[in-house]
Every structure is written in C-alpha cells, then in structure tokens.
Design a protein around this motif. Structure first.
Motif, PDB file in Angstrom:
ATOM      1  N   ALA A  86       1.111  -1.254  -0.012  1.00 24.26           N
ATOM      2  CA  ALA A  86       0.047  -0.086   0.085  1.00 24.26           C
ATOM      3  C   ALA A  86       0.964   1.116  -0.022  1.00 24.26           C
ATOM      4  O   ALA A  86       1.912   1.182   0.657  1.00 24.26           O
ATOM      5  CB  ALA A  86      -0.921   0.039   1.129  1.00 24.26           C
ATOM      6  N   GLY A  87       0.522   2.483  -0.948  1.00 23.04           N
ATOM      7  CA  GLY A  87       1.266   3.545  -0.676  1.00 23.04           C
ATOM      8  C   GLY A  87       2.264   3.466  -1.818  1.00 23.04           C
ATOM      9  O   GLY A  87       2.922   4.474  -2.053  1.00 23.04           O
ATOM     10  N   THR A  88       2.383   2.338  -2.710  1.00 25.06           N
ATOM     11  CA  THR A  88       3.379   2.392  -3.818  1.00 25.06           C
ATOM     12  C   THR A  88       2.957   3.591  -4.836  1.00 25.06           C
ATOM     13  O   THR A  88       1.808   3.479  -5.093  1.00 25.06           O
ATOM     14  CB  THR A  88       3.568   1.129  -4.407  1.00 25.06           C
ATOM     15  OG1 THR A  88       3.768  -0.064  -3.346  1.00 25.06           O
ATOM     16  CG2 THR A  88       4.463   0.941  -5.450  1.00 25.06           C
ATOM     17  N   ARG A  89       3.698   4.183  -5.346  1.00 17.57           N
ATOM     18  CA  ARG A  89       3.332   5.109  -6.353  1.00 17.57           C
ATOM     19  C   ARG A  89       4.517   5.677  -7.252  1.00 17.57           C
ATOM     20  O   ARG A  89       5.832   5.223  -7.101  1.00 17.57           O
ATOM     21  CB  ARG A  89       2.841   6.459  -5.793  1.00 17.57           C
ATOM     22  CG  ARG A  89       3.403   6.994  -4.572  1.00 17.57           C
ATOM     23  CD  ARG A  89       2.780   8.157  -3.913  1.00 17.57           C
ATOM     24  NE  ARG A  89       1.970   9.089  -4.943  1.00 17.57           N
ATOM     25  CZ  ARG A  89       0.595   9.042  -5.165  1.00 17.57           C
ATOM     26  NH1 ARG A  89       0.247   8.204  -3.990  1.00 17.57           N
ATOM     27  NH2 ARG A  89       0.096   9.537  -5.884  1.00 17.57           N
ATOM     28  N   PRO A 118      10.664   2.457 -11.321  1.00 19.11           N
ATOM     29  CA  PRO A 118      10.572   1.107 -11.171  1.00 19.11           C
ATOM     30  C   PRO A 118       9.427   0.363 -11.792  1.00 19.11           C
ATOM     31  O   PRO A 118       8.256   1.098 -12.032  1.00 19.11           O
ATOM     32  CB  PRO A 118       9.927   1.212  -9.610  1.00 19.11           C
ATOM     33  CG  PRO A 118       9.429   2.627  -9.427  1.00 19.11           C
ATOM     34  CD  PRO A 118      10.076   3.373 -10.393  1.00 19.11           C
ATOM     35  N   PHE A 119       9.819  -0.198 -12.562  1.00 19.99           N
ATOM     36  CA  PHE A 119       8.825  -1.141 -13.736  1.00 19.99           C
ATOM     37  C   PHE A 119       8.232  -2.506 -12.886  1.00 19.99           C
ATOM     38  O   PHE A 119       8.936  -3.110 -12.358  1.00 19.99           O
ATOM     39  CB  PHE A 119       9.673  -1.619 -14.781  1.00 19.99           C
ATOM     40  CG  PHE A 119       9.775  -0.580 -15.785  1.00 19.99           C
ATOM     41  CD1 PHE A 119       9.016  -0.335 -16.591  1.00 19.99           C
ATOM     42  CD2 PHE A 119      10.975   0.428 -15.671  1.00 19.99           C
ATOM     43  CE1 PHE A 119       8.949   0.771 -17.676  1.00 19.99           C
ATOM     44  CE2 PHE A 119      11.240   1.365 -16.713  1.00 19.99           C
ATOM     45  CZ  PHE A 119      10.174   1.483 -17.401  1.00 19.99           C
ATOM     46  N   VAL A 120       6.985  -2.638 -13.180  1.00 22.17           N
ATOM     47  CA  VAL A 120       6.448  -3.873 -12.514  1.00 22.17           C
ATOM     48  C   VAL A 120       5.949  -4.538 -13.708  1.00 22.17           C
ATOM     49  O   VAL A 120       4.927  -3.943 -14.412  1.00 22.17           O
ATOM     50  CB  VAL A 120       5.408  -3.539 -11.575  1.00 22.17           C
ATOM     51  CG1 VAL A 120       4.717  -4.983 -10.990  1.00 22.17           C
ATOM     52  CG2 VAL A 120       6.080  -2.820 -10.514  1.00 22.17           C
ATOM     53  N   GLU A 122      -6.441  -2.534  -8.444  1.00 17.53           N
ATOM     54  CA  GLU A 122      -6.443  -1.843  -7.117  1.00 17.53           C
ATOM     55  C   GLU A 122      -4.931  -2.226  -6.223  1.00 17.53           C
ATOM     56  O   GLU A 122      -4.471  -1.260  -5.950  1.00 17.53           O
ATOM     57  CB  GLU A 122      -7.880  -2.061  -6.412  1.00 17.53           C
ATOM     58  CG  GLU A 122      -8.093  -0.411  -5.949  1.00 17.53           C
ATOM     59  CD  GLU A 122      -9.427  -0.614  -5.191  1.00 17.53           C
ATOM     60  OE1 GLU A 122     -10.407  -1.520  -5.799  1.00 17.53           O
ATOM     61  OE2 GLU A 122      -9.687  -0.255  -4.069  1.00 17.53           O
ATOM     62  N   ASN A 123      -4.900  -3.490  -6.478  1.00 15.88           N
ATOM     63  CA  ASN A 123      -3.835  -4.043  -5.688  1.00 15.88           C
ATOM     64  C   ASN A 123      -2.371  -3.589  -6.438  1.00 15.88           C
ATOM     65  O   ASN A 123      -1.547  -3.539  -5.607  1.00 15.88           O
ATOM     66  CB  ASN A 123      -3.827  -5.549  -5.511  1.00 15.88           C
ATOM     67  CG  ASN A 123      -5.145  -5.826  -4.542  1.00 15.88           C
ATOM     68  OD1 ASN A 123      -5.395  -4.915  -3.728  1.00 15.88           O
ATOM     69  ND2 ASN A 123      -5.635  -7.136  -4.456  1.00 15.88           N
ATOM     70  N   ALA A 124      -2.544  -3.356  -7.677  1.00 11.89           N
ATOM     71  CA  ALA A 124      -1.382  -3.116  -8.496  1.00 11.89           C
ATOM     72  C   ALA A 124      -1.076  -1.542  -8.256  1.00 11.89           C
ATOM     73  O   ALA A 124      -0.192  -1.290  -9.125  1.00 11.89           O
ATOM     74  CB  ALA A 124      -1.305  -3.712  -9.923  1.00 11.89           C
ATOM     75  N   ARG A 125      -1.881  -1.018  -7.595  1.00  5.19           N
ATOM     76  CA  ARG A 125      -1.806   0.533  -7.184  1.00  5.19           C
ATOM     77  C   ARG A 125      -1.798   1.437  -8.627  1.00  5.19           C
ATOM     78  O   ARG A 125      -1.161   2.332  -9.016  1.00  5.19           O
ATOM     79  CB  ARG A 125      -0.409   0.916  -6.373  1.00  5.19           C
ATOM     80  CG  ARG A 125      -0.229  -0.119  -5.415  1.00  5.19           C
ATOM     81  CD  ARG A 125      -1.295  -0.037  -4.434  1.00  5.19           C
ATOM     82  NE  ARG A 125      -1.229  -1.092  -3.294  1.00  5.19           N
ATOM     83  CZ  ARG A 125      -2.233  -1.579  -2.720  1.00  5.19           C
ATOM     84  NH1 ARG A 125      -3.519  -0.985  -2.666  1.00  5.19           N
ATOM     85  NH2 ARG A 125      -1.957  -2.633  -1.658  1.00  5.19           N
ATOM     86  N   ALA A 126      -2.479   0.921  -9.547  1.00  7.06           N
ATOM     87  CA  ALA A 126      -2.941   1.407 -11.024  1.00  7.06           C
ATOM     88  C   ALA A 126      -3.313   2.804 -10.778  1.00  7.06           C
ATOM     89  O   ALA A 126      -2.710   3.566 -11.810  1.00  7.06           O
ATOM     90  CB  ALA A 126      -3.737   0.787 -11.706  1.00  7.06           C
ATOM     91  N   ALA A 151       0.164   4.948 -10.316  1.00  5.05           N
ATOM     92  CA  ALA A 151       1.103   4.824 -11.287  1.00  5.05           C
ATOM     93  C   ALA A 151       1.770   5.825 -11.820  1.00  5.05           C
ATOM     94  O   ALA A 151       0.780   6.909 -12.228  1.00  5.05           O
ATOM     95  CB  ALA A 151       0.902   3.469 -11.989  1.00  5.05           C
ATOM     96  N   ARG A 152       2.843   5.919 -12.404  1.00  4.41           N
ATOM     97  CA  ARG A 152       3.331   6.877 -13.186  1.00  4.41           C
ATOM     98  C   ARG A 152       2.993   6.762 -14.636  1.00  4.41           C
ATOM     99  O   ARG A 152       2.603   7.691 -15.573  1.00  4.41           O
ATOM    100  CB  ARG A 152       4.823   7.003 -13.285  1.00  4.41           C
ATOM    101  CG  ARG A 152       5.325   8.004 -14.172  1.00  4.41           C
ATOM    102  CD  ARG A 152       6.933   7.943 -14.040  1.00  4.41           C
ATOM    103  NE  ARG A 152       7.482   8.547 -15.112  1.00  4.41           N
ATOM    104  CZ  ARG A 152       8.810   8.591 -15.232  1.00  4.41           C
ATOM    105  NH1 ARG A 152       9.705   8.356 -14.377  1.00  4.41           N
ATOM    106  NH2 ARG A 152       9.448   9.465 -16.295  1.00  4.41           N
TER     107      ARG A 152
END
Ligand code: ADP
Ligand code: ZN
Length: 561
Positions: free
Chosen positions: A127-130, A155-157, A188-192, A195-196
C-alpha cells in the motif's frame, strides 16, 4: 518469507550442488561394499571350497548377485556359501534396488516439486506504492522497452497472467505481479491509480477492458500498442492516452524505404516544421556521385545529416560517395522535400516493389505504396482474412521458383515482412543473389536478428521491437527522440542556458557530447535553421536538434543537465 523465482532458482542451484555431493558419497559407499563383498567371495571360495577366482570375477559375481540377475555361472556349493550369497542378495535389494531410487527422488525430484508448489508470485504491491510503471503483455516489444529503460530511476512492474509466466519473468530478473489485467481488484492492488504510467501490448479488446477498469481508479497515462489503427478511437474513448498502431507504423517505415519515389513520403518524423527524412539513392540520378557534387542544399534547402549503408551510420562530408545501397538522412522543411521531389522527377509507375508477407505489417506497407501509386506485388502463404483491398500471390516465398516468377530480378524494391525471422534471413539472401541492386528492406521480429539480416544483404532493417520500445519510451519520458535506425537517434533539446550569447563553435556542444547539431528551432520563429553555421549566436529561446547514438544522447543529457 514468500520465495521469489530468482530466490528459488538460487536455492535450487545451491541445493542441487549439496545433493550431488550426497549422491557421490552414497555411490562411494556402494562401490566399497561391492569391493568388500568381492574380497570376501575370494576368501570364502578358497577356504570353504578350495576354488580360486580373480578379484574381477569376485566383482562380477557380487554385482550379478546384488542386482538379482544371478546368472548362475559361478555358484557356491556349501551351506556357508549359500548363507553368504543370501546376505549379498539382500543387501543388493536394500541398498541398490530400494535405496538408490529413493535417494535420487528425495535429493533431486522432491525439492524441485516442493519448491515450485511453495512458489507464490506477488499479487499485490505494498500500500502506498506510487510512481511505478505497470507493463501489461510481456512480449518482445515490452521487453525491449524495459531493457531500454534499464538504469533509469523508474520502477517497472510487469504483470503476468499466470504463475508459470510469472516464474519465467522473475528468472529474467524482472519485478513481477501475477493477476488478471482486467480485474478491478487486482488493478487496485497493483496501485494502478498511483502509477506513473501504464503500458500495454495486450490484444485490443482486452486493452479496452483494461483501460475502462484502470480509469475508474485514477488518471495515470496509458500507452497502448494497438493491433489496428482503426481501433484507435475506441481505445481512446476507453481511456487510453497514447495509441500506437505499431503494425501501421512499421508498414510505413518499410514502404517508404523500399521506394525512391515521393521524397515527401520518406519523412520519418518531425519536430515542428523541421522534417527528418530518408532517401534511398538507388534509382535517382545521384548514384555514383559524391555528396558535395549533388545539388542538394542549394536547390532544396535540405541538409544531409547522415549516411546509412547496410545499417552502418557515417557522418556526411562533401567527398562521401553515394552508391546504390546508400540511404541519405535529410533534415529540412516540407517545401524542401517538395523541391527535392521536383528535382528528381521520378515516375511512381516506374518503380516496382515486391512485398513478401501479407500480414498486418505487409498490408500496411502495401496501403502506403498504393497511396503513392507505386505498383507492388504481394506474396503470402495464406489469404489475409482482414484485407479485401489487395490481391496476393499465394505460396511459400522461400520456394525460389515462386520468388523468381514474381519478378524479383526486375523489381526495384523488396519488402521482406513475414513473422518468421529465419524465413526473412533466408529470403534476404536468396533475393540478393537474384537481384544484386534491389532496394531491400527487411523486418526483424527480434532485435538479435538485425545483424544477420544486414549480413544476408538487406539495405535497411526495421526492428519491430526497437521501434515499439522507442515510441513507448518517448511517450513515457515525454522526450523528443526519433529512432532512425538501430544506434542512431535524432533528438531535440533546449539549449543549455550557460551557452546563451556564445557561438555554436564556442559552445563545443558537439565536441563534448559527440553529437552533431543538425538544426536549430526557435520559439519565436516557426522556420527551422537547417544545418546552422558554426558562427550562429545562441540564445535561450533556442532548441537544438542533434543526431547521435543513444550513448551520445545520454552523454549530452549528463554533460548539459
Ligand atoms: P504481422 O501482422 O505482424 O505482419 P502476421 O503473423 O500477421 O504478422 O503476418 C505474417 C505473414 O507472413 C502471415 O500472413 C504469414 O502467412 C506470412 N508468411 C510467413 N512465412 C511465410 C513464407 N515463408 N512465405 C510466405 N508468407 C509467409
Ligand atoms: Zn492488404
């Protein structure tokens, strides 16, 4: 701790090494046991039955008894001998027939199965990844894109649809999430939302669904490699911010390089009014001359910014020779391109291009040639179900008879664009033999085959993965870079402020970065200055357009940042 695929591979490698040592120990134990029994056999045979046997015979006897083969050619005749033979048989059954397979399975097969069951791919980012970039549809294009972006701070995922794919990608060293791209909860879990950027190379219907779902979560830019340019509107309506119809772009790249006709059609890209174009020399009156002798700058205002010969780039000079295989890179305005066209006075109808492969890319190339009124012949093994506009000759192009019948020896241009790189390399070699002068443009599906295609005789190779990766990088980094060919970029950068008031020569921009300044653009003047003189005085309202390798482009960024 959740094991990752790379961790798992590391563990297995360590474990396998340890287990090999254990196996070697067990085999030594077996060998010693056989040797011991063989000696005992010799001893008992002599003391019980007064018969002599060599050690080799002893080993032979022990092994046939331990493996329960028991040929019966050497046997004891006394009770004590029978007891010994029974003991040897039983230890053979236990240590050789039961234990050895058990040891093999438990040391090597079981850890592998156990660990792959234990492997749980990540399905969620903390949570909080951006500020991360989510990549959907890992294939040659998105992989080339990630390689290109390596070393940058983003960072690439990568999103893998299943566990096996996730495992493979992690082994390649990527950061992986496993889940269904169109599942809202997963996104949502991938913090889309934070995302940049989102980059996708899924099929168009899947992408539409992904865009609609991602848009509910936030407004991260979504760059889409589209299957069809006709789908662009739908994709945009679904929320895509950048739609890249790669097959159409590649088709255009191939078509414009395979014909000399229509200088304006060779424009690759533009920075405002400054156009960057390529012109194959074959078929023009310039063949056999030097760059200094042809009336380029004076009559058209165009500037030659580079020369390409079979993929090798060189800086232009007045003495540079122009051969049938040379491609001249040009910078200039639209008017300049039109004057060049008038100067060359080529007839479209005189050109004839053969296109091998009528997939999406071949079809797009044919459409471009059709618009230029350049006659072409298409060859494909199969009917293209999505195209009703073009007739194609049906057959396998690697059958040389078909290639000959299609008129390869009289063709001016050739486009090789099947989806099979081996076939493309084969066709390049065969066609070069049949027609040493043909303008040959080939598509490489994988970057590693670019060199082989040049070696086989292609004049120009378009790598679909590099072109796609380059466009994606431009979109994501909001950069102005045009990929001319593998290893040559043209890019636009604001003038480093410290050079305001200096002349171009004094600034040393070119010497310090290794790039050449090909044009200057000004905020207050739409007309570009093409091939600026070294005495031009610089000011902060200027942008420089430079040419150089990707490394030189990077150096420019580092030196003048
Ligand atoms: P894309 O859409 O990326 O161009 P496709 O897979 O749709 O790729 O198209 C490649 C085309 O090349 C297909 O239509 C296929 O039939 C054709 N092709 C592949 N190998 C040969 C060959 N040896 N001879 C003729 N056509 C071929
Ligand atoms: Zn078509």
């Amino acid at each position: 701790m959740i094991p990752t695929a790379t961790g798992l591979a590391f563990f297995l490698r360590k474990q396998v090494r340890k287990n090999l040592a254990l196996l070697a120990g067990y085999c030594t134990f077996l060998a010693l046991m056989v040797l011991g029994y063989a000696h005992l056999f010799q001893f008992l045979m002599w003391h019980l039955e007064r018969r002599t046997y060599s050690l080799i015979a002893g080993i032979y006897w022990t092994i046939t008894v331990m493996t329960t083969l028991g040929f019966g050619d050497i046997t004891f005749r006394t009770d004590a001998g029978f007891v010994f033979a029974t003991v040897v048989t039983i230890s053979g059954v236990v240590f050789l027939l039961m234990f050895l397979p058990f040891v093999l399975v438990s040391l090597f097969v079981a850890p592998w199965i156990e660990q792959s069951i234990r492997y749980r791919p990540n399905r969620e980012l903390p949570a909080g990844t951006r500020g991360h970039v989510l990549v959907f549809g890992p294939d040659v294009v998105t992989r080339a894109f990630m390689r290109k972006m390596e070393g940058r701070q983003v960072p690439f995922v990568v999103v893998a649809p299943d566990k096996e794919e996730a495992f493979r990608l992690e082994l390649e060293g990527m950061r992986v999430l496993c889940g269904t791209p169109t599942d809202g909860v997963f996104l949502e879990n991938a913090r889309a939302g934070a995302a940049r950027g989102i980059v996708t190379n899924l099929n168009d219907p899947e992408t539409v669904n992904l865009c609609l779902t991602a848009r509910k979560l936030g407004d991260a830019p979504i760059a889409v490699i589209a299957d069809e340019s006709a789908h662009a509107d739908l994709l945009r309506a679904a929320g895509a911010t950048h739609v890249i119809p790669l097959p159409q772009i590649l088709g255009r790249h191939l078509a414009t390089r395979a014909t000399t006709f229509g200088a304006a059609a060779h424009v690759l890209d533009a920075f405002g009014n400054l156009l960057i174009a390529e012109m194959p020399v074959y078929g023009t009156p310039f063949v056999g001359q030097t760059l200094g002798k042809i009336p380029l700058g004076g009559r058209t205002g165009l500037s030659a910014i580079g020369l390409l010969e079979r993929g090798a780039f060189s800086s232009p000079g007045p003495d540079s020779p122009l051969s049938v295989h040379t491609i001249v890179l040009l910078a200039g305005t639209r008017e300049g391109m039109s004057s060049l066209e008038a100067l060359l006075r080529l007839e479209a109808g005189e050109d004839r291009v053969i296109i091998l492969g009528h997939g999406r890319i071949g079809c797009a190339a044919a459409t471009v040639l059709g618009k230029m009124n350049v006659p072409f012949t298409l060859i494909d093994r199969m009917e293209n179900p999505h195209c009703s506009a073009h007739e194609s000759i049906r057959g396998d192009a690697t059958h040389l008879d078909l290639l000959r019948k299609s008129g390869i020896d009289a063709a001016r241009g050739l486009i090789i664009t099947t989806n099979d790189d081996n076939a493309n390399i084969f066709l390049a070699l065969a066609s070069r033999r049949a027609n040493p002068h043909v303008r040959m443009v080939a598509r490489a599906n994988r970057e590693e085959n670019v060199d082989e295609l040049y070696a086989a005789g292609a004049d120009f190779v378009v790598s679909s993965s590099s072109v796609g990766a380059n466009i994606l990088a431009n979109v994501l980094e909001k950069k102005d870079t045009i990929l001319l060919t593998e290893g040559v970029n043209v890019f636009r950068r604001p003038l480093p402020p410290r050079f305001s008031g200096w002349t171009l020569a004094e600034s040393g921009v070119d010497a310090m970065s290794g790039c050449a300044v090909v044009a200057i653009l000004r905020e207050d003047n739409p007309e570009p200055v093409v091939g600026p003189s070294r005495e031009t005085v610089l000011d902060t309202r200027m942008d420089l357009v430079l040419i150089g390798s990707p490394e030189q482009e990077k150096r420019f960024g580092e030196v003048f940042a």
